[in-house]
Design an enzyme around this catalytic site. Structure first.
Site, PDB file in Angstrom:
ATOM      1  N   LYS A   1     113.198  34.214  15.594  1.00 30.28           N
ATOM      2  CA  LYS A   1     114.514  34.197  14.933  1.00 30.28           C
ATOM      3  C   LYS A   1     114.285  33.758  13.488  1.00 30.28           C
ATOM      4  CE  LYS A   1     116.646  30.453  13.486  1.00 30.28           C
ATOM      5  NZ  LYS A   1     116.817  29.746  12.522  1.00 30.28           N
TER       6      LYS A   1
ATOM      7  N   SER B   1     116.532  32.610   9.816  1.00 31.90           N
ATOM      8  CA  SER B   1     117.827  32.373   9.177  1.00 31.90           C
ATOM      9  C   SER B   1     117.704  32.721   7.703  1.00 31.90           C
ATOM     10  CB  SER B   1     118.186  30.894   9.350  1.00 31.90           C
ATOM     11  OG  SER B   1     119.035  30.480   8.319  1.00 31.90           O
TER      12      SER B   1
ATOM     13  N   SER C   1     111.537  39.783   1.759  1.00 34.61           N
ATOM     14  CA  SER C   1     110.897  38.495   2.046  1.00 34.61           C
ATOM     15  C   SER C   1     110.925  38.204   3.542  1.00 34.61           C
ATOM     16  CB  SER C   1     111.637  37.389   1.272  1.00 34.61           C
ATOM     17  OG  SER C   1     111.287  36.117   1.747  1.00 34.61           O
TER      18      SER C   1
ATOM     19  N   LYS D   1     107.599  39.077   6.498  1.00 39.25           N
ATOM     20  CA  LYS D   1     107.023  37.988   7.304  1.00 39.25           C
ATOM     21  C   LYS D   1     107.210  38.280   8.797  1.00 39.25           C
ATOM     22  CE  LYS D   1     109.224  34.368   5.441  1.00 39.25           C
ATOM     23  NZ  LYS D   1     109.729  34.376   4.091  1.00 39.25           N
TER      24      LYS D   1
ATOM     25  N   ARG E   1     110.717  32.691  -6.768  1.00 43.52           N
ATOM     26  CA  ARG E   1     112.169  32.947  -6.750  1.00 43.52           C
ATOM     27  C   ARG E   1     112.955  31.657  -6.656  1.00 43.52           C
ATOM     28  NH1 ARG E   1     112.793  35.879  -1.723  1.00 43.52           N
ATOM     29  NH2 ARG E   1     115.006  35.896  -2.143  1.00 43.52           N
TER      30      ARG E   1
HETATM   31  N1  URA Z   1     114.419  33.191   3.852  1.00 38.85           N
HETATM   32  C1  URA Z   1     113.295  33.861   3.499  1.00 38.85           C
HETATM   33  O1  URA Z   1     112.283  33.825   4.199  1.00 38.85           O
HETATM   34  N2  URA Z   1     113.323  34.555   2.357  1.00 38.85           N
HETATM   35  C2  URA Z   1     114.402  34.633   1.566  1.00 38.85           C
HETATM   36  O2  URA Z   1     114.349  35.292   0.561  1.00 38.85           O
HETATM   37  C3  URA Z   1     115.576  33.934   1.944  1.00 38.85           C
HETATM   38  C4  URA Z   1     115.559  33.221   3.102  1.00 38.85           C
END
Ligand code: URA
Length: 428
Positions: free
Chosen positions: A81, A83, A183, A187, A168
């Site tokens: 999950k 967020s 992003s 991942k 960022r």
């Molecule tokens: N979580 C992330 O992994 N990347 C983002 O850009 C924002 C929230």
């Protein structure tokens, strides 16, 4: 093509080709493109946006910037999950062990605090000894043997996000749908998942301030998951006030443990079990949402979730028996009598940054002992002087933090009718 040509093309609202995006990301990861050039492109993307083709190319370029986790067998199902970021959002700490108790495997790659929002890795580092820098082999081993792991990306797993995320955070380029999509999904896709649930937050403490923006982000994330063959569902959840009571690092670990001991606040448990139920149903571990929730609640009640959390922490070098320092508490009184009409949740996050519980610039060392405990929720009636919150802070910083806190909690005659905590569900 020169980096400046690509930056200028986006600055002037042009569409970048997949090759231009890939070249830029590869150049950034190899060091040929400097932080300031990446920051300029991130700002151009923030201001001009990206269409679906560009967003897909950015996600793929970031995903392919390093290696990916592969599994010998898809069973037990690998799930996760993620967020989009909020305050007091400690659901990962509770959900990863809970899902492992249900027979799923969770190779959770998490991030650090971003903007005003907290980060799972920072929170877990409040546990003495806890390692967030596991190798690929360790991630694989713990996923398959403990059932869950929560760590950072390794230097060779999505290195592009590792660099870009930190950049960022300190260049005001976080709240951008294409940048967040690339992003998060780079991942998550690198984890080799079967199913993914996303908690897309909206409101004063989220990057997406409005429900419409959050819905657009959720659609973009879910579409990316679908394109890559991962069952993906997003829940849109309210972040107009912190989730649970605690905001900070050590204090959020303490609250997570209390939740796994059956003492979690209703909102925290509701969001955690709703997210978990999506994954149990998606992987066939539960026949219905009701069955899924009963399984999750059963693992809290039996103590299995906490035992699994302890097992994971120990396997990652942490020791839950050692003290997790929390700074001294200072109460913030209500300036008047009335009703808590709104909470400027972002201001709470900025107050935690002032307390060095979050970063102002790349590489800042955090004070994990600071934070806030909310003693009221929107809609609560309060008396003049009644404590609204406790600020955990060193004395020198406490006064300013208490002042910010008091300003962030609005006291009025009445509150707007509360929105449901979980407002919508977006699936592919
Ligand atoms: N979580 C992330 O992994 N990347 C983002 O850009 C924002 C929230």
């Amino acid at each position: 093509m020169l980096p400046t040509t690509i930056i200028a093309k986006k600055r002037d609202n042009g569409e970048l080709s997949p090759q231009e995006i890939t070249d830029f990301i590869n150049g950034y990861v190899s060091g040929d493109i400097a932080d300031y050039q990446m920051a300029a492109l991130a700002m151009a993307i923030y201001l001009r946006g990206m269409n679906a083709t560009e967003t897909a190319a950015l996600t793929d370029a970031m995903l392919n910037s390093g290696v990916q986790l592969t599994w010998e067998s898809p069973f037990p199902a690998k799930v996760d999950k993620h967020s989009t970021g909020g305050l007091g959002d400690k659901t990962s700490l509770i959900l990863a062990p809970l899902l492992a108790c249900c027979g799923l495997q969770v190779p959770m790659l998490s991030g650090r605090g971003l903007g005003a929002t907290g980060g799972t890795l920072d929170k877990l580092e409040a546990i003495p000894g806890y390692r967030t820098d596991l190798s690929l082999e360790e991630i694989r081993h713990l996923t398959e043997n403990v059932g869950c792991v929560i760590t950072g990306t390794t230097p060779n797993l999505v290195p592009a996000d590792r660099k870009l995320y930190a950049l960022r955070d300190v260049t005001a380029t976080v709240p951008s749908i294409p940048l967040i999509t690339a992003s998060i999904m780079s991942k998550k896709l690198a984890e080799g998942l079967t199913a993914l649930v996303l908690d897309v937050k909206f409101g004063s403490g989220a990057f997406m301030k409005t429900l419409d923006d959050a819905r657009a982000l959720a659609r973009s994330l879910v579409a990316t998951g679908k394109r890559m063959g991962v069952t993906t569902v997003a829940l849109l959840t309210d972040m107009n006030q912190p989730l649970g009571r605690m905001v900070g690092n050590a204090v959020e670990v303490d609250e997570s443990i209390a939740a796994m001991q059956g003492e979690g606040s209703g909102d925290l448990i509701d969001v955690t079990t709703a997210l978990g139920a999506e994954l149990l149903v998606a992987t066939g571990k539960a026949a219905s949402q009701g069955d899924a929730r009963a399984q999750l609640q059963g693992h809290i009640a039996s103590g299995a979730a906490l035992a699994k959390f302890e097992e994971m922490v120990t396997a990652q070098g942490g020791n839950l028996a050692l003290p997790r320092p929390v700074a001294s508490a200072h109460e913030v009184g209500s300036p008047s009598q009335g009703v808590v009409s709104a909470i400027d949740t972002e201001q709470l996050g900025l107050a935690v940054i002032e307390l060095r519980g979050g970063r102002r610039k790349m590489g800042d060392q955090l004070d994990l002992s600071t934070g806030i405990e909310m003693l009221v929720r929107v809609g609560d009636r309060v008396e003049d002087g009644q404590p609204l919150a406790r600020v955990f802070a060193p004395s020198a910083l406490a006064e300013e933090a208490c002042r910010r806190m008091q300003a962030a909690v609005r006291i009025g005659d009445q509150a707007a009718p509360p929105l449901p905590l979980i407002v919508d569900r977006i699936s592919s």
